[in-house]
Write a protein that holds these residues in place. Sequence first.
Motif, mmCIF file in Angstrom:
data_model
loop_
_atom_site.group_PDB
_atom_site.id
_atom_site.type_symbol
_atom_site.label_atom_id
_atom_site.label_comp_id
_atom_site.label_asym_id
_atom_site.label_seq_id
_atom_site.Cartn_x
_atom_site.Cartn_y
_atom_site.Cartn_z
ATOM 1 N N ASN A 58 0.723 -1.489 0.428
ATOM 2 C CA ASN A 58 -0.116 0.028 0.584
ATOM 3 C C ASN A 58 1.332 1.496 0.177
ATOM 4 O OD1 ASN A 58 -1.827 -2.533 2.016
ATOM 5 N ND2 ASN A 58 -3.161 -1.064 0.328
ATOM 6 N N TYR A 59 0.521 2.360 -0.547
ATOM 7 C CA TYR A 59 1.171 3.447 -0.814
ATOM 8 C C TYR A 59 -0.267 4.669 0.069
ATOM 9 C CZ TYR A 59 4.416 1.207 -3.208
ATOM 10 O OH TYR A 59 5.721 0.834 -4.160
ATOM 11 N N ALA A 60 0.522 5.698 0.503
ATOM 12 C CA ALA A 60 0.105 6.939 0.473
ATOM 13 C C ALA A 60 -0.520 7.365 -0.853
ATOM 14 C CB ALA A 60 0.901 8.220 1.260
ATOM 15 N N HIS A 61 -2.169 7.946 -0.798
ATOM 16 C CA HIS A 61 -1.857 8.903 -1.793
ATOM 17 C C HIS A 61 -0.506 9.775 -2.395
ATOM 18 C CE1 HIS A 61 -4.678 10.551 -5.303
ATOM 19 N NE2 HIS A 61 -4.390 11.348 -4.690
ATOM 20 N N SER A 62 -0.016 10.285 -1.224
ATOM 21 C CA SER A 62 0.605 11.929 -2.061
ATOM 22 C C SER A 62 2.182 11.595 -2.834
ATOM 23 C CB SER A 62 1.289 12.948 -0.505
ATOM 24 O OG SER A 62 1.142 11.947 -0.131
ATOM 25 N N VAL A 63 2.556 9.662 -2.544
ATOM 26 C CA VAL A 63 3.295 9.225 -3.241
ATOM 27 C C VAL A 63 3.067 7.854 -4.537
ATOM 28 C CG1 VAL A 63 5.013 9.510 -0.644
ATOM 29 C CG2 VAL A 63 3.794 7.244 -1.464
ATOM 30 N N LYS A 64 1.892 7.768 -4.568
ATOM 31 C CA LYS A 64 1.632 6.549 -5.438
ATOM 32 C C LYS A 64 1.995 7.121 -7.102
ATOM 33 C CE LYS A 64 -1.716 4.608 -4.202
ATOM 34 N NZ LYS A 64 -3.314 4.550 -4.556
ATOM 35 N N GLY A 65 3.178 6.079 -7.292
ATOM 36 C CA GLY A 65 3.550 6.840 -8.961
ATOM 37 C C GLY A 65 4.443 7.307 -8.387
ATOM 38 N N ARG A 66 5.232 7.409 -8.292
ATOM 39 C CA ARG A 66 6.481 8.176 -7.200
ATOM 40 C C ARG A 66 7.787 7.375 -6.500
ATOM 41 N NH1 ARG A 66 7.324 13.240 -4.971
ATOM 42 N NH2 ARG A 66 5.532 12.480 -3.996
ATOM 43 N N PHE A 67 7.107 6.829 -5.876
ATOM 44 C CA PHE A 67 7.870 5.544 -4.411
ATOM 45 C C PHE A 67 7.802 4.742 -5.342
ATOM 46 C CE2 PHE A 67 8.456 8.924 -1.012
ATOM 47 C CZ PHE A 67 8.765 10.182 -1.651
ATOM 48 N N THR A 68 8.137 3.570 -4.482
ATOM 49 C CA THR A 68 8.555 1.745 -5.121
ATOM 50 C C THR A 68 9.091 1.580 -3.242
ATOM 51 O OG1 THR A 68 8.422 1.977 -6.961
ATOM 52 C CG2 THR A 68 9.248 -0.210 -6.156
ATOM 53 N N ILE A 69 8.020 0.946 -2.422
ATOM 54 C CA ILE A 69 8.644 -0.191 -1.723
ATOM 55 C C ILE A 69 9.321 -1.061 -2.334
ATOM 56 C CG2 ILE A 69 6.131 -0.547 -0.879
ATOM 57 C CD1 ILE A 69 7.438 -0.893 2.286
ATOM 58 N N SER A 70 10.285 -2.310 -1.577
ATOM 59 C CA SER A 70 10.182 -3.288 -1.998
ATOM 60 C C SER A 70 11.189 -4.092 -0.743
ATOM 61 C CB SER A 70 11.561 -3.396 -3.499
ATOM 62 O OG SER A 70 12.728 -2.421 -3.074
ATOM 63 N N GLN A 71 11.368 -5.151 -1.006
ATOM 64 C CA GLN A 71 11.935 -6.296 -0.092
ATOM 65 C C GLN A 71 13.530 -6.912 -0.810
ATOM 66 O OE1 GLN A 71 9.775 -7.991 1.689
ATOM 67 N NE2 GLN A 71 8.599 -6.465 3.588
ATOM 68 N N ASP A 72 14.184 -7.642 0.121
ATOM 69 C CA ASP A 72 15.107 -8.173 0.171
ATOM 70 C C ASP A 72 15.067 -8.688 1.082
ATOM 71 O OD1 ASP A 72 18.050 -9.736 -0.276
ATOM 72 O OD2 ASP A 72 18.504 -8.213 -1.356
ATOM 73 N N ASN A 73 14.346 -9.996 0.333
ATOM 74 C CA ASN A 73 14.391 -11.398 1.954
ATOM 75 C C ASN A 73 15.568 -11.869 2.302
ATOM 76 O OD1 ASN A 73 11.845 -10.814 1.423
ATOM 77 N ND2 ASN A 73 11.504 -11.987 -0.460
#
Length: 127
Positions: A58-73
């Motif tokens: 999930n992203y906050a509306h203010s950052v959607k399309g600009r920020f990307t969250i990811s994980q290195d397991n």
Amino acid sequence: QVQLVETGGGSVESGGSLSLSCAATGVTFRTYSMAWFRQAPDKEREGVAAFDRDGSINYAHSVKGRFTISQDNVKTTLHLQMNSLNTEDTAMYYCAAVRGSFVLQRSRLDKNRYNYWGQGTQVTVSS
């Protein structure tokens, strides 16, 4: 013992990019949900992006399309790639963790749902 350590903050001009990382120890991403929050001076801490242990994002509306969250397991590291930054993105950015997953989507960006926090890393965007 859960420990979260953020790195990658800094200063950038408007329109630029930064990448944040959160090294997590004492957790596994199969067990814990993770998120990024931020807090600007004199403002409430707000959720930016969340990665539920069930794989939902999930992203906050203010950052959607600009920020990307990811994980290195493998390295148990949470990342936040921030593009097209603007001055309103200036804040202290925090990594957070909680054991389990969320039933309600809106809870993933609720700061009161998380009980482990990093010390934060400062992001400053100039015009």
